[in-house]
Design a protein around this motif. Sequence first.
Motif, mmCIF file in Angstrom:
data_model
loop_
_atom_site.group_PDB
_atom_site.id
_atom_site.type_symbol
_atom_site.label_atom_id
_atom_site.label_comp_id
_atom_site.label_asym_id
_atom_site.label_seq_id
_atom_site.Cartn_x
_atom_site.Cartn_y
_atom_site.Cartn_z
ATOM 1 N N SER A 7 0.815 -1.215 0.000
ATOM 2 C CA SER A 7 0.000 0.000 0.000
ATOM 3 C C SER A 7 0.852 1.270 0.000
ATOM 4 C CB SER A 7 -0.940 0.003 1.209
ATOM 5 O OG SER A 7 -0.190 -0.068 2.426
ATOM 6 N N LEU A 8 2.111 1.184 0.473
ATOM 7 C CA LEU A 8 2.983 2.353 0.488
ATOM 8 C C LEU A 8 3.831 2.460 -0.769
ATOM 9 C CD1 LEU A 8 4.225 2.229 4.192
ATOM 10 C CD2 LEU A 8 2.424 3.656 3.219
ATOM 11 N N PHE A 9 3.673 1.502 -1.673
ATOM 12 C CA PHE A 9 4.498 1.503 -2.872
ATOM 13 C C PHE A 9 3.977 2.502 -3.896
ATOM 14 C CE2 PHE A 9 7.911 -1.354 -4.429
ATOM 15 C CZ PHE A 9 8.481 -1.592 -3.187
ATOM 16 N N PRO A 10 4.842 2.936 -4.799
ATOM 17 C CA PRO A 10 4.430 3.882 -5.842
ATOM 18 C C PRO A 10 3.577 3.194 -6.896
ATOM 19 C CG PRO A 10 6.676 3.175 -6.222
ATOM 20 C CD PRO A 10 6.273 2.602 -4.888
ATOM 21 N N PRO A 11 2.998 3.952 -7.813
ATOM 22 C CA PRO A 11 2.168 3.367 -8.875
ATOM 23 C C PRO A 11 2.925 2.309 -9.675
ATOM 24 C CG PRO A 11 1.936 5.745 -8.824
ATOM 25 C CD PRO A 11 3.032 5.422 -7.882
ATOM 26 N N VAL A 12 2.247 1.206 -9.965
ATOM 27 C CA VAL A 12 2.847 0.061 -10.651
ATOM 28 C C VAL A 12 2.135 -0.172 -11.979
ATOM 29 C CG1 VAL A 12 3.287 -2.428 -10.527
ATOM 30 C CG2 VAL A 12 3.524 -1.016 -8.479
ATOM 31 N N PHE A 13 2.911 -0.441 -13.016
ATOM 32 C CA PHE A 13 2.386 -0.764 -14.345
ATOM 33 C C PHE A 13 2.995 -2.089 -14.786
ATOM 34 C CE2 PHE A 13 2.745 -0.724 -18.990
ATOM 35 C CZ PHE A 13 1.460 -0.367 -19.380
ATOM 36 N N VAL A 14 2.181 -2.934 -15.454
ATOM 37 C CA VAL A 14 2.676 -4.209 -15.965
ATOM 38 C C VAL A 14 2.759 -4.127 -17.481
ATOM 39 C CG1 VAL A 14 2.345 -6.699 -16.074
ATOM 40 C CG2 VAL A 14 1.627 -5.446 -14.034
ATOM 41 N N PHE A 49 6.783 -3.612 -14.204
ATOM 42 C CA PHE A 49 7.186 -5.010 -14.293
ATOM 43 C C PHE A 49 7.267 -5.398 -15.760
ATOM 44 C CE2 PHE A 49 5.182 -5.161 -9.985
ATOM 45 C CZ PHE A 49 6.346 -5.500 -9.303
ATOM 46 N N SER A 50 8.347 -6.055 -16.144
ATOM 47 C CA SER A 50 8.562 -6.369 -17.551
ATOM 48 C C SER A 50 9.247 -7.713 -17.719
ATOM 49 C CB SER A 50 9.421 -5.278 -18.204
ATOM 50 O OG SER A 50 9.811 -5.653 -19.512
ATOM 51 N N ARG A 51 8.777 -8.476 -18.712
ATOM 52 C CA ARG A 51 9.471 -9.686 -19.121
ATOM 53 C C ARG A 51 10.426 -9.421 -20.282
ATOM 54 N NH1 ARG A 51 5.330 -14.893 -18.780
ATOM 55 N NH2 ARG A 51 5.443 -15.123 -16.523
ATOM 56 N N VAL A 52 10.415 -8.195 -20.763
ATOM 57 C CA VAL A 52 11.413 -7.777 -21.742
ATOM 58 C C VAL A 52 12.669 -7.420 -20.959
ATOM 59 C CG1 VAL A 52 11.993 -6.118 -23.542
ATOM 60 C CG2 VAL A 52 9.624 -6.888 -23.272
ATOM 61 N N LEU A 53 13.764 -8.115 -21.211
ATOM 62 C CA LEU A 53 14.944 -8.001 -20.353
ATOM 63 C C LEU A 53 16.059 -7.138 -20.952
ATOM 64 C CD1 LEU A 53 15.181 -11.679 -19.051
ATOM 65 C CD2 LEU A 53 13.977 -9.734 -18.043
#
Length: 656
Positions: A7-14, A49-53
């Motif tokens: 809940s304290l984490f910043p905005p997340v995009f997948v 979060f990314s599966r592109v490495l």
Amino acid sequence: MPSLDLSLFPPVFVLSTYFPPEDLHELEDGLLEAGAGLTYDVREARVVFSRVLKPRRVVLELRGLGVWCEMLESSKVGLGKRKREGTEDGDESTESEAEDARGQAGGEQVIKIVRPEWFAESQKAGNPLPLEDFLILQCRPVDRPSNATLPPKPPTSAKKNSKSPVRTTAASPANTTTLQQTILNRAKDDADPTARPAARTLKRRFGKPHQPSTSAPASWAASSQPATKPKYAHLLQETTTEHDAATENAANTDIPPPPTWVTQNLKYACQRSTPFHNPNGAFIGQLKKIREARILTLDEIGVRAYSTCIASLAAYPHPLHHPREILGLPGCDAKIANLFVDFVHSGSGVLPAVAELEADEDMQVLQHFYGVWGVGAATAREWLYEKGWKDLDDVVEFGWKSLSRVQQIGVKFYDEFLDLIPRVEVEGIAAVVHGHAVKVRDEGVQSLVVGGYRRGKEASGDVDIILSHPDERQTLGLITDVVASLESEGWVTHTLLLSLQATERGQATLPFRNSGSGSGGHGFDTLDKALVVWQDPVWATRKQDLRHNANAKNPNIHRRVDIIIAPWRTVGCAVLGWSGGTTFQRDLRRYCKVEKGWKFDSSGVRERGSGEVVDLERWGDGAGGQGRAEGMVEAERRVFEGMGLEWREAGERCTG
């Protein structure tokens, strides 16, 4: 396992690239359950979060989503350090880690691109692990170079460095008040698509061959933006004092009390009634156009988000009067409420964002191609941006031999397939199919028209009919015999797909495969099935026409028909799987997974742990002694009962 709190984490995009749909949805659900601020606008994100490495490929993917950025070395923002001054290894608090993850470096905005394994490992540990251990790269957003071609239309039109709240699938109690106070003053932030253009006649063009367009790189994820962005209608202005007063007096306004499924927090579409007719149909229609734009820009996360909010609005039984009503619905947030305000004040019933996209030439071409049977969004984009084709004339002239057979038929009968099929004609087609099934088997054959027809549509794009028989020996290979019989009398002009997957596995329920492997599927295409082009072989002047010309053309319109064969042991699952709207089906699978630990598809139900088949259709055997169901709808009712769900008629599953 300790509970993870983000809940304290910043905005997340997948970033959806390389994510199978089930893996993507599972990660999103996990993030939401952990309290993360999951956003569907990458420009709001600080962690991706990314599966592109490969870092350079990640930068290109972000550019395709409308975010230009430059890569940073870890030393510039203090990452790659397991210690901070004055602390011991591992002594950093969750709050400190979350604060570090907010992506501020000397006051500048930083985006951290992280491998998704971070989430699984953090779940095991029960607290957020250091991001640098899973870091792919970090970058800083920059202005688009003046000499660069505009990137694709992003999912939203929020301005850079917008301070508007993060878009999440549900507002938490902590920020609900803030959302309500800012809803009428937030900048609007959506840009989306138009409905399919009306059918038109193919016209041959003469002159030089059309050359592939050079104005849009093939790697783009959406059509380019217009040079001058039109101004949106201003949102309704309201002072904080007025808004607070409105909130306090809500009980005395025309805002009705929320329906039971809202107060009971029933988040799955399969748990609530969604009738065909809805008092907010006009607004929902605009959101569907937005969703279609997300489909055409390959924004799967955005498609899912809009599908969820559309399903909630479709189930809401009252006419909307205030954006505050929307904020209380599952899957609806400030963005949707702002769109409602725009809709109310548009005067024309057309959202400004939709009007903009209706004027976008590339979007019109994409929609035109997407209307071809056998062409998905990715293929439509390939035709426009890689091939440079602008209409079906180009497809025929320059790419006919490269098309699949289904696509060739889709192009050939494009205008006819756009002509919707009235209910009476659907019933006539179903009667012919049933008659031929009885002809090649016996009177024990049962049939049911499913899809949009069963949900109450006055006209359908195609006909979906399920055939079954209480004697399962009679459904083995039935699809082959039925199609051959229909072809012999001229009802079927083309058979584009004929699948015997169920027959080949002995009509057993599809074996369970763990979705984590990426090889699993939903099983909705694993029954015996035929996709055919249908044409009534009889017309008024047939004998006379054939007398003068043995090759006289049949003037009757061509239709799309899907014939599905369901083994009796799981016929209820098949009927259920083909009788709900897309979001209903998706939520039904999620409900089974989360609440029951099962995997559901139209071939049956399995335990996720053991893979054993759950025989819901014989629910009540033993003391009740019911035995197997006598009819297809009765079998479907037993599946509802076995799942612990209240029975919903097909007309209550219209989730859009």
